[in-house]
Write a protein that holds these residues in place. Structure first.
Motif, PDB file in Angstrom:
ATOM      1  N   ILE A  73       4.835 -34.624 -90.099  1.00  0.00           N
ATOM      2  CA  ILE A  73       3.918 -36.083 -90.346  1.00  0.00           C
ATOM      3  C   ILE A  73       5.243 -36.846 -89.926  1.00  0.00           C
ATOM      4  N   THR A  74       6.277 -36.588 -90.063  1.00  0.00           N
ATOM      5  CA  THR A  74       7.402 -37.700 -89.471  1.00  0.00           C
ATOM      6  C   THR A  74       7.450 -37.925 -88.081  1.00  0.00           C
ATOM      7  N   LEU A  75       7.260 -36.620 -87.251  1.00  0.00           N
ATOM      8  CA  LEU A  75       7.076 -36.736 -85.862  1.00  0.00           C
ATOM      9  C   LEU A  75       5.789 -37.371 -85.447  1.00  0.00           C
ATOM     10  N   ALA A  76       4.827 -37.154 -86.122  1.00  0.00           N
ATOM     11  CA  ALA A  76       3.372 -37.676 -85.822  1.00  0.00           C
ATOM     12  C   ALA A  76       3.516 -39.157 -85.948  1.00  0.00           C
ATOM     13  N   LYS A  77       4.195 -39.777 -86.993  1.00  0.00           N
ATOM     14  CA  LYS A  77       4.400 -41.127 -87.221  1.00  0.00           C
ATOM     15  C   LYS A  77       5.468 -41.864 -86.225  1.00  0.00           C
ATOM     16  N   LYS A  78       6.383 -41.159 -85.978  1.00  0.00           N
ATOM     17  CA  LYS A  78       7.311 -41.550 -84.888  1.00  0.00           C
ATOM     18  C   LYS A  78       6.513 -41.476 -83.422  1.00  0.00           C
ATOM     19  N   SER A  79       5.727 -40.778 -83.253  1.00  0.00           N
ATOM     20  CA  SER A  79       4.917 -40.618 -81.768  1.00  0.00           C
ATOM     21  C   SER A  79       3.995 -41.459 -81.807  1.00  0.00           C
ATOM     22  N   TYR A  80       3.307 -41.580 -82.772  1.00  0.00           N
ATOM     23  CA  TYR A  80       1.654 -42.299 -82.679  1.00  0.00           C
ATOM     24  C   TYR A  80       1.645 -43.389 -84.025  1.00  0.00           C
ATOM     25  N   PRO A  81       2.520 -44.750 -83.912  1.00  0.00           N
ATOM     26  CA  PRO A  81       2.443 -45.402 -84.953  1.00  0.00           C
ATOM     27  C   PRO A  81       1.160 -45.499 -85.426  1.00  0.00           C
ATOM     28  N   GLU A  82       1.182 -45.650 -86.927  1.00  0.00           N
ATOM     29  CA  GLU A  82      -0.030 -46.004 -87.629  1.00  0.00           C
ATOM     30  C   GLU A  82      -0.508 -47.266 -87.353  1.00  0.00           C
ATOM     31  N   ASN A  83      -1.950 -47.396 -87.473  1.00  0.00           N
ATOM     32  CA  ASN A  83      -2.501 -48.619 -87.048  1.00  0.00           C
ATOM     33  C   ASN A  83      -4.103 -48.668 -87.879  1.00  0.00           C
ATOM     34  N   SER A  84      -4.810 -49.467 -87.517  1.00  0.00           N
ATOM     35  CA  SER A  84      -6.104 -49.693 -88.239  1.00  0.00           C
ATOM     36  C   SER A  84      -6.924 -48.443 -88.044  1.00  0.00           C
ATOM     37  N   ARG A  85      -6.571 -47.549 -87.099  1.00  0.00           N
ATOM     38  CA  ARG A  85      -7.285 -46.312 -86.712  1.00  0.00           C
ATOM     39  C   ARG A  85      -6.756 -45.224 -87.035  1.00  0.00           C
ATOM     40  N   ILE A  86      -5.477 -45.246 -87.009  1.00  0.00           N
ATOM     41  CA  ILE A  86      -4.565 -44.013 -87.074  1.00  0.00           C
ATOM     42  C   ILE A  86      -3.834 -43.664 -88.321  1.00  0.00           C
ATOM     43  N   LYS A  87      -4.077 -43.022 -89.078  1.00  0.00           N
ATOM     44  CA  LYS A  87      -3.330 -42.778 -90.472  1.00  0.00           C
ATOM     45  C   LYS A  87      -2.865 -41.359 -90.587  1.00  0.00           C
ATOM     46  N   PHE A  88      -1.554 -41.205 -91.048  1.00  0.00           N
ATOM     47  CA  PHE A  88      -1.133 -39.833 -91.252  1.00  0.00           C
ATOM     48  C   PHE A  88      -0.642 -39.545 -92.686  1.00  0.00           C
ATOM     49  N   ARG A  89      -0.846 -38.467 -93.255  1.00  0.00           N
ATOM     50  CA  ARG A  89      -0.530 -38.016 -94.680  1.00  0.00           C
ATOM     51  C   ARG A  89       0.106 -36.709 -94.825  1.00  0.00           C
ATOM     52  N   CYS A  90       1.224 -36.824 -95.635  1.00  0.00           N
ATOM     53  CA  CYS A  90       1.875 -35.618 -95.846  1.00  0.00           C
ATOM     54  C   CYS A  90       1.468 -34.758 -96.976  1.00  0.00           C
ATOM     55  N   CYS A  91       0.388 -34.087 -97.073  1.00  0.00           N
ATOM     56  CA  CYS A  91      -0.068 -33.234 -98.378  1.00  0.00           C
ATOM     57  C   CYS A  91      -0.724 -32.047 -97.818  1.00  0.00           C
ATOM     58  N   GLY A  92      -0.770 -31.012 -98.948  1.00  0.00           N
ATOM     59  CA  GLY A  92      -1.676 -29.750 -98.611  1.00  0.00           C
ATOM     60  C   GLY A  92      -3.238 -30.233 -98.586  1.00  0.00           C
ATOM     61  N   PHE A  93      -4.111 -29.450 -97.994  1.00  0.00           N
ATOM     62  CA  PHE A  93      -5.646 -29.717 -98.075  1.00  0.00           C
ATOM     63  C   PHE A  93      -6.355 -29.758 -99.398  1.00  0.00           C
ATOM     64  N   ALA A  94      -5.642 -29.058-100.326  1.00  0.00           N
ATOM     65  CA  ALA A  94      -5.913 -29.062-101.742  1.00  0.00           C
ATOM     66  C   ALA A  94      -6.038 -30.375-102.493  1.00  0.00           C
ATOM     67  N   GLU A  95      -5.085 -31.297-102.162  1.00  0.00           N
ATOM     68  CA  GLU A  95      -4.638 -32.376-102.760  1.00  0.00           C
ATOM     69  C   GLU A  95      -5.577 -33.615-102.106  1.00  0.00           C
ATOM     70  N   LEU A  96      -6.504 -33.223-101.209  1.00  0.00           N
ATOM     71  CA  LEU A  96      -7.131 -34.242-100.541  1.00  0.00           C
ATOM     72  C   LEU A  96      -8.275 -34.638-101.616  1.00  0.00           C
ATOM     73  N   GLU A  97      -8.495 -35.961-101.910  1.00  0.00           N
ATOM     74  CA  GLU A  97      -9.585 -36.588-102.900  1.00  0.00           C
ATOM     75  C   GLU A  97     -10.729 -36.448-102.437  1.00  0.00           C
ATOM     76  N   GLU A  98     -11.842 -35.867-103.290  1.00  0.00           N
ATOM     77  CA  GLU A  98     -13.061 -35.417-103.126  1.00  0.00           C
ATOM     78  C   GLU A  98     -13.992 -36.628-102.985  1.00  0.00           C
ATOM     79  N   ASN A  99     -13.493 -37.992-103.569  1.00  0.00           N
ATOM     80  CA  ASN A  99     -14.476 -39.192-103.245  1.00  0.00           C
ATOM     81  C   ASN A  99     -14.341 -39.773-102.145  1.00  0.00           C
ATOM     82  N   ASN A 100     -13.354 -39.371-101.170  1.00  0.00           N
ATOM     83  CA  ASN A 100     -13.144 -40.029 -99.972  1.00  0.00           C
ATOM     84  C   ASN A 100     -14.053 -39.020 -99.111  1.00  0.00           C
ATOM     85  N   LYS A 101     -15.026 -39.541 -98.312  1.00  0.00           N
ATOM     86  CA  LYS A 101     -15.874 -38.779 -97.533  1.00  0.00           C
ATOM     87  C   LYS A 101     -15.861 -38.995 -95.838  1.00  0.00           C
TER      88      LYS A 101
END
Ligand SMILES: C[S@@+](CC[C@H](N)C(=O)[O-])C[C@H]1O[C@@H](n2cnc3c(N)ncnc32)[C@H](O)[C@@H]1O
Length: 219
Positions: A73-101
Protein backbone atom coordinates in the motif's frame (compact mmCIF):
# COMPACT_ATOMS: atom_id res chain seq x y z
CA UNK A 1 5.27 -11.11 6.50
CA UNK A 2 5.72 -12.95 3.19
CA UNK A 3 4.21 -10.25 0.93
CA UNK A 4 5.98 -7.36 2.67
CA UNK A 5 9.27 -9.19 2.03
CA UNK A 6 8.38 -9.79 -1.61
CA UNK A 7 7.63 -6.11 -2.23
CA UNK A 8 10.61 -5.01 -0.14
CA UNK A 9 13.01 -6.91 -2.38
CA UNK A 10 11.36 -6.47 -5.78
CA UNK A 11 9.09 -3.47 -5.51
CA UNK A 12 6.97 -3.89 -8.67
CA UNK A 13 7.10 -7.66 -8.82
CA UNK A 14 4.93 -8.00 -11.93
CA UNK A 15 6.02 -4.78 -13.64
CA UNK A 16 3.78 -1.91 -14.63
CA UNK A 17 1.59 -3.71 -17.14
CA UNK A 18 -1.91 -4.66 -15.99
CA UNK A 19 -2.88 -8.23 -15.22
CA UNK A 20 -4.80 -10.27 -17.78
CA UNK A 21 -7.88 -9.94 -15.57
CA UNK A 22 -7.73 -6.14 -15.74
CA UNK A 23 -7.65 -6.33 -19.56
CA UNK A 24 -10.61 -8.73 -19.50
CA UNK A 25 -12.57 -6.51 -17.09
CA UNK A 26 -12.04 -3.33 -19.13
CA UNK A 27 -12.98 -5.11 -22.37
CA UNK A 28 -16.14 -6.48 -20.72
CA UNK A 29 -17.12 -3.08 -19.28
CA UNK A 30 -16.55 -1.33 -22.62
CA UNK A 31 -18.54 -3.97 -24.50
CA UNK A 32 -21.47 -3.65 -22.10
CA UNK A 33 -21.45 0.14 -21.99
CA UNK A 34 -20.37 0.18 -18.35
CA UNK A 35 -16.95 1.83 -18.71
CA UNK A 36 -18.64 5.24 -18.95
CA UNK A 37 -20.66 4.75 -15.76
CA UNK A 38 -19.53 6.02 -12.36
CA UNK A 39 -19.16 2.57 -10.86
CA UNK A 40 -17.68 1.77 -7.46
CA UNK A 41 -14.95 -0.83 -7.79
CA UNK A 42 -13.20 -2.81 -5.05
CA UNK A 43 -9.84 -4.45 -5.86
CA UNK A 44 -9.00 -6.90 -3.05
CA UNK A 45 -5.34 -7.90 -2.77
CA UNK A 46 -4.45 -4.99 -5.06
CA UNK A 47 -0.69 -5.25 -4.44
CA UNK A 48 1.12 -2.08 -5.54
CA UNK A 49 -1.91 -0.98 -7.55
CA UNK A 50 -1.06 -1.73 -11.19
CA UNK A 51 -4.65 -2.80 -11.93
CA UNK A 52 -6.18 0.04 -9.92
CA UNK A 53 -4.35 2.42 -12.26
CA UNK A 54 -5.44 0.56 -15.42
CA UNK A 55 -9.08 0.39 -14.32
CA UNK A 56 -9.03 4.10 -13.46
CA UNK A 57 -7.52 5.03 -16.81
CA UNK A 58 -10.01 2.98 -18.85
CA UNK A 59 -13.28 3.50 -16.97
CA UNK A 60 -14.95 6.36 -15.13
CA UNK A 61 -15.23 4.30 -11.95
CA UNK A 62 -14.02 5.06 -8.44
CA UNK A 63 -11.60 2.37 -7.31
CA UNK A 64 -10.66 1.30 -3.80
CA UNK A 65 -7.59 -0.96 -3.67
CA UNK A 66 -7.05 -2.89 -0.44
CA UNK A 67 -4.13 -5.04 0.54
CA UNK A 68 -2.94 -6.56 3.80
CA UNK A 69 0.70 -5.70 3.03
CA UNK A 70 1.76 -2.29 4.35
CA UNK A 71 4.66 -2.28 1.93
CA UNK A 72 2.29 -2.85 -1.03
CA UNK A 73 0.00 0.00 0.00
CA UNK A 74 2.92 2.37 0.64
CA UNK A 75 4.22 1.59 -2.86
CA UNK A 76 0.75 1.99 -4.38
CA UNK A 77 0.20 5.39 -2.76
CA UNK A 78 3.65 6.56 -3.86
CA UNK A 79 3.13 5.41 -7.48
CA UNK A 80 -0.48 6.41 -7.94
CA UNK A 81 -1.36 9.32 -5.64
CA UNK A 82 -4.85 9.12 -4.18
CA UNK A 83 -7.47 11.43 -5.67
CA UNK A 84 -11.25 11.60 -6.00
CA UNK A 85 -11.23 8.30 -7.96
CA UNK A 86 -8.36 6.29 -6.48
CA UNK A 87 -8.13 5.24 -2.84
CA UNK A 88 -5.91 2.67 -1.18
CA UNK A 89 -6.31 1.07 2.23
CA UNK A 90 -4.08 -1.29 4.14
CA UNK A 91 -6.32 -4.00 5.60
CA UNK A 92 -7.27 -7.65 5.31
CA UNK A 93 -10.44 -8.35 3.31
CA UNK A 94 -12.20 -9.57 6.45
CA UNK A 95 -12.04 -6.03 7.88
CA UNK A 96 -14.02 -4.48 5.01
CA UNK A 97 -17.26 -2.92 6.22
CA UNK A 98 -20.33 -4.61 4.82
CA UNK A 99 -22.43 -1.46 4.60
CA UNK A 100 -20.18 -0.12 1.83
CA UNK A 101 -21.47 -1.58 -1.43
CA UNK A 102 -19.69 -2.01 -4.77
CA UNK A 103 -20.73 -2.45 -8.40
CA UNK A 104 -17.61 -4.47 -9.11
CA UNK A 105 -15.38 -6.69 -7.01
CA UNK A 106 -12.06 -7.46 -8.65
CA UNK A 107 -9.77 -10.29 -7.44
CA UNK A 108 -6.63 -10.87 -9.47
CA UNK A 109 -4.49 -13.80 -8.32
CA UNK A 110 -5.83 -13.55 -4.80
CA UNK A 111 -8.30 -16.40 -4.22
CA UNK A 112 -5.51 -18.99 -4.56
CA UNK A 113 -3.80 -17.58 -1.44
CA UNK A 114 -6.74 -18.22 0.87
CA UNK A 115 -7.25 -21.23 3.10
CA UNK A 116 -10.60 -23.01 3.02
CA UNK A 117 -12.18 -21.00 5.87
CA UNK A 118 -10.85 -17.76 4.36
CA UNK A 119 -12.30 -18.65 0.96
CA UNK A 120 -15.67 -19.20 2.61
CA UNK A 121 -15.35 -15.85 4.43
CA UNK A 122 -14.35 -14.06 1.21
CA UNK A 123 -17.35 -15.44 -0.67
CA UNK A 124 -19.63 -14.37 2.16
CA UNK A 125 -18.08 -10.90 2.05
CA UNK A 126 -18.53 -10.64 -1.72
CA UNK A 127 -22.17 -11.62 -1.39
CA UNK A 128 -22.65 -8.88 1.22
CA UNK A 129 -20.85 -6.05 -0.56
CA UNK A 130 -21.86 -6.59 -4.21
CA UNK A 131 -24.81 -4.45 -5.30
CA UNK A 132 -27.71 -5.83 -7.32
CA UNK A 133 -26.48 -6.02 -10.92
CA UNK A 134 -22.95 -6.16 -9.52
CA UNK A 135 -20.08 -8.00 -11.16
CA UNK A 136 -17.24 -10.15 -9.91
CA UNK A 137 -14.03 -10.48 -11.94
CA UNK A 138 -11.76 -13.19 -10.58
CA UNK A 139 -8.56 -14.92 -11.67
CA UNK A 140 -7.07 -17.82 -9.76
CA UNK A 141 -4.61 -20.65 -10.40
CA UNK A 142 -5.79 -23.87 -12.02
CA UNK A 143 -4.84 -27.36 -10.80
CA UNK A 144 -2.93 -27.57 -14.13
CA UNK A 145 -0.68 -24.62 -13.25
CA UNK A 146 2.84 -25.73 -14.30
CA UNK A 147 4.56 -23.47 -11.76
CA UNK A 148 2.79 -24.65 -8.61
CA UNK A 149 0.87 -27.86 -9.26
CA UNK A 150 2.10 -30.62 -6.91
CA UNK A 151 4.99 -28.37 -5.73
CA UNK A 152 5.81 -27.84 -2.06
CA UNK A 153 4.26 -29.65 0.89
CA UNK A 154 0.69 -30.90 0.42
CA UNK A 155 -1.69 -29.56 3.07
CA UNK A 156 -3.12 -32.50 4.94
CA UNK A 157 -6.87 -32.93 4.59
CA UNK A 158 -7.09 -30.26 1.86
CA UNK A 159 -7.14 -31.30 -1.76
CA UNK A 160 -5.03 -29.27 -4.29
CA UNK A 161 -3.39 -27.18 -1.55
CA UNK A 162 0.37 -26.82 -1.03
CA UNK A 163 2.77 -24.78 1.02
CA UNK A 164 5.74 -23.65 -1.06
CA UNK A 165 7.00 -20.47 0.69
CA UNK A 166 3.35 -19.47 0.80
CA UNK A 167 0.03 -21.36 1.03
CA UNK A 168 -1.59 -21.96 -2.37
CA UNK A 169 -4.88 -23.57 -3.31
CA UNK A 170 -5.39 -24.57 -6.95
CA UNK A 171 -8.90 -24.84 -8.37
CA UNK A 172 -10.83 -27.15 -10.67
CA UNK A 173 -13.66 -25.77 -12.80
CA UNK A 174 -16.31 -27.69 -10.82
CA UNK A 175 -15.05 -26.18 -7.55
CA UNK A 176 -15.33 -22.62 -8.87
CA UNK A 177 -18.80 -23.36 -10.27
CA UNK A 178 -19.88 -24.53 -6.85
CA UNK A 179 -18.06 -21.83 -4.86
CA UNK A 180 -19.60 -19.04 -6.93
CA UNK A 181 -23.01 -20.59 -7.49
CA UNK A 182 -24.50 -17.59 -5.62
CA UNK A 183 -23.69 -15.65 -8.81
CA UNK A 184 -24.83 -16.04 -12.39
CA UNK A 185 -21.56 -17.22 -13.94
CA UNK A 186 -21.21 -15.47 -17.31
CA UNK A 187 -17.71 -16.59 -18.25
CA UNK A 188 -15.40 -19.25 -16.85
CA UNK A 189 -12.37 -20.28 -18.84
CA UNK A 190 -8.74 -21.26 -18.49
CA UNK A 191 -5.87 -19.28 -19.92
CA UNK A 192 -2.17 -19.97 -20.15
CA UNK A 193 0.48 -17.29 -19.95
CA UNK A 194 4.13 -16.50 -19.31
CA UNK A 195 4.69 -13.93 -16.59
CA UNK A 196 7.92 -11.90 -16.50
CA UNK A 197 8.95 -10.93 -13.01
CA UNK A 198 11.14 -8.13 -11.65
CA UNK A 199 13.49 -10.89 -10.40
CA UNK A 200 14.32 -11.72 -14.05
CA UNK A 201 12.47 -15.06 -13.85
CA UNK A 202 9.59 -16.00 -16.10
CA UNK A 203 6.74 -18.04 -14.62
CA UNK A 204 4.50 -20.27 -16.71
CA UNK A 205 0.92 -20.25 -15.43
CA UNK A 206 -2.48 -21.69 -16.17
CA UNK A 207 -5.26 -19.78 -14.43
CA UNK A 208 -9.02 -19.49 -14.45
CA UNK A 209 -10.90 -16.35 -15.30
CA UNK A 210 -14.39 -16.06 -13.93
CA UNK A 211 -16.92 -13.30 -14.59
CA UNK A 212 -20.07 -13.51 -12.52
CA UNK A 213 -23.00 -11.24 -11.82
CA UNK A 214 -25.61 -10.71 -9.15
CA UNK A 215 -29.16 -10.62 -10.39
CA UNK A 216 -31.30 -7.54 -10.23
CA UNK A 217 -33.49 -7.40 -7.17
CA UNK A 218 -37.02 -6.76 -8.34
CA UNK A 219 -38.80 -3.88 -6.65
C1 LIG B 1 -0.36 -12.48 -5.85
S1 LIG B 1 -0.51 -10.88 -5.16
C2 LIG B 1 -1.52 -10.11 -6.42
C3 LIG B 1 -1.43 -8.60 -6.40
C4 LIG B 1 -2.28 -7.86 -7.44
N1 LIG B 1 -3.66 -8.34 -7.45
C5 LIG B 1 -1.68 -7.93 -8.82
O1 LIG B 1 -2.09 -8.81 -9.60
O2 LIG B 1 -0.77 -7.13 -9.10
C6 LIG B 1 -1.66 -11.14 -3.85
C7 LIG B 1 -1.83 -9.96 -2.91
O3 LIG B 1 -2.82 -10.30 -1.92
C8 LIG B 1 -2.46 -9.68 -0.69
N2 LIG B 1 -3.16 -10.36 0.42
C9 LIG B 1 -2.90 -11.58 0.95
N3 LIG B 1 -3.79 -11.89 1.92
C10 LIG B 1 -4.64 -10.83 2.00
C11 LIG B 1 -5.81 -10.57 2.78
N4 LIG B 1 -6.26 -11.44 3.70
N5 LIG B 1 -6.48 -9.42 2.57
C12 LIG B 1 -6.05 -8.51 1.64
N6 LIG B 1 -4.93 -8.70 0.88
C13 LIG B 1 -4.24 -9.86 1.04
C14 LIG B 1 -0.94 -9.80 -0.66
O4 LIG B 1 -0.36 -8.87 0.22
C15 LIG B 1 -0.58 -9.58 -2.13
O5 LIG B 1 -0.28 -8.22 -2.38
Amino acid sequence: MYWDNQYQHNERLWGETPSRLALVAVEYLQKHGLAEKMLNVLDIGCGYGRDVLYLTEHTRGKILGVDISEKAITLAKKSYPENSRIKFRCCGFAELEENNKYDIVFLSNFYQLLKKDERIELRRKIEKVLKPNGLLFLSTLSTRDPEHSEKGTPVSGEINSFVDNVYLHLCERSELEEDFSFLRIEELYKYEYFESRATGETHHHISWILVGGTDTVSA
